[in-house]
Design an enzyme around this catalytic site. Structure first.
Site, PDB file in Angstrom:
ATOM      1  N   CYS A 128       0.836  -1.207   0.000  1.00 13.34           N
ATOM      2  CA  CYS A 128       0.000   0.000   0.000  1.00 13.34           C
ATOM      3  C   CYS A 128       0.868   1.254   0.000  1.00 13.34           C
ATOM      4  O   CYS A 128       0.623   2.203  -0.749  1.00 13.34           O
ATOM      5  CB  CYS A 128      -0.964  -0.004   1.179  1.00 13.34           C
ATOM      6  N   GLY A 163      -3.302 -10.074   8.230  1.00 13.39           N
ATOM      7  CA  GLY A 163      -2.405 -10.223   7.080  1.00 13.39           C
ATOM      8  C   GLY A 163      -1.402  -9.087   6.999  1.00 13.39           C
ATOM      9  O   GLY A 163      -0.201  -9.301   6.781  1.00 13.39           O
ATOM     10  N   THR A 164      -1.882  -7.856   7.174  1.00 13.36           N
ATOM     11  CA  THR A 164      -0.994  -6.695   7.138  1.00 13.36           C
ATOM     12  C   THR A 164       0.051  -6.777   8.237  1.00 13.36           C
ATOM     13  O   THR A 164       1.246  -6.544   8.023  1.00 13.36           O
ATOM     14  CB  THR A 164      -1.808  -5.397   7.288  1.00 13.36           C
ATOM     15  N   ALA A 166       1.152  -9.399   9.781  1.00 17.19           N
ATOM     16  CA  ALA A 166       2.084 -10.508   9.549  1.00 17.19           C
ATOM     17  C   ALA A 166       3.129 -10.168   8.495  1.00 17.19           C
ATOM     18  O   ALA A 166       4.184 -10.798   8.436  1.00 17.19           O
ATOM     19  CB  ALA A 166       1.313 -11.752   9.126  1.00 17.19           C
TER      20      ALA A 166
END
Length: 314
Positions: A128, A163-164, A166
């Site tokens: 991102c 998820g981010t 990790a």
């Protein structure tokens, strides 16, 4: 003519991606949403919208009726999961659009280098922060050589899911590599901040570039190039904008730069500072989650362009 796509990952990013694809140009047809949690909101929402689903991961996708007709698979899982997913899908000739920092395929930032990689089998969307800031570095390096570029991405803690979190290490490594590989800076560094403020803050990104730009005309060209690039990105990420005017300031002679600039290189004369904000479209996620919105918007842009290329060749 439509191109069938599958989204792997039924969490926040995958579900938002599905919603954007369903709202798109009509060139892409969502043929499956793939997850591993049967109780996920994403799979439930997909089922309500008539999108075929599986909770058996990529193995379940391969076993689904109509799998052979799917041309593009967009992976919104994690870097580790994408490595496994890529291996499982390799025999089937699908084009993979990777929204994780796995970096198996070439880095792709649509406003900068998408056309160079349309034939790739696995396109990596960097991160991102990379999608938000690398276009700016590329704009500056298109005018003058960038000796060093540093980006700081600040996102709301609430918008950083499992998820981010990790992928934090992969974020810094992948983004730093793309600052050099795509942004064309000689050296690069990426920092991410998870801001716990309440109410949650919008995604904010800061870009610093060290350059040699003694001429006023050169500094004006840098500002114009950055402003044009911001407009190019905003064409597919409507909430992407400059937070304030681009700054090109002289570097004080006593400011230490030894750790930032390679030995033997001329000392940069100016710092370019760019301050950005990314507001999400709130298709599925809150507006403050611009960090996730810019990834899904960029991925849709890539998939649309791949589909258009396939139509041209048909």
């Amino acid at each position: 003519m439509t191109t069938k796509v599958a989204v792997v990952g039924s969490g926040n990013i995958g579900t938002d991606l599905m919603m954007k694809l369903l709202r798109g140009s009509g060139r892409l047809e969502v043929a499956a949403l793939v997850g591993i949690d049967p109780g996920s909101d994403g799979l439930a929402r997909a089922a309500r919208l008539g999108v075929p689903t599986t909770a058996d991961g990529v193995a379940g996708l391969v076993a689904m009726p109509g799998f052979d007709e799917i041309a593009i698979v967009l992976d919104a899982t994690s870097a580790k999961a994408h490595v496994a997913n890529s291996a499982l899908l390799a025999p089937y000739g699908k084009v993979l659009v990777d929204l994780t920092p796995a970096a198996i395929g070439p880095f792709v930032v649509p406003a900068v280098n998408l056309e160079e990689h349309l034939a790739a089998a696995n396109l990596n969307m960097v991160t991102c922060g990379g999608q938000a800031t690398i276009p700016v570095v590329a704009a500056v390096s298109g005018v003058v050589e960038v000796e060093y570029a540093e980006i700081v991405a600040s996102i709301a803690s609430r918008s950083a899911g499992p998820g981010t979190r990790a992928n934090i290490d992969e974020f810094t490594e992948t983004t730093s590599a793309a600052i050099v590989g795509v942004g064309r800076a000689r050296r690069g560094k990426a920092i991410i901040i998870l801001n716990p403020a309440e109410p949650p803050l919008m995604m904010r990104d800061t870009v610093f570039c060290l350059v040699s730009a003694p001429e006023e005309s050169t500094r004006a060209q840098i500002v114009a190039a950055v402003e044009k690039m911001v407009a190019d990105v905003a064409a597919y990420v409507p909430g992407y904008r400059l937070k304030q005017q681009v700054q090109v300031t002289e570097i004080p002679a006593d400011q230490p730069l030894a750790t930032l600039v390679d030995d033997g290189r001329p000392r940069p004369t100016h710092q370019v500072s760019v301050f950005l904000e990314v507001e999400g479209a709130a298709h599925y996620l809150p507006a403050y989650a611009g960090n996730l919105d810019i990834m899904t918007s960029a991925a849709v842009q890539v998939a649309e362009r791949i589909a258009a290329t396939r139509e041209d060749l048909a």
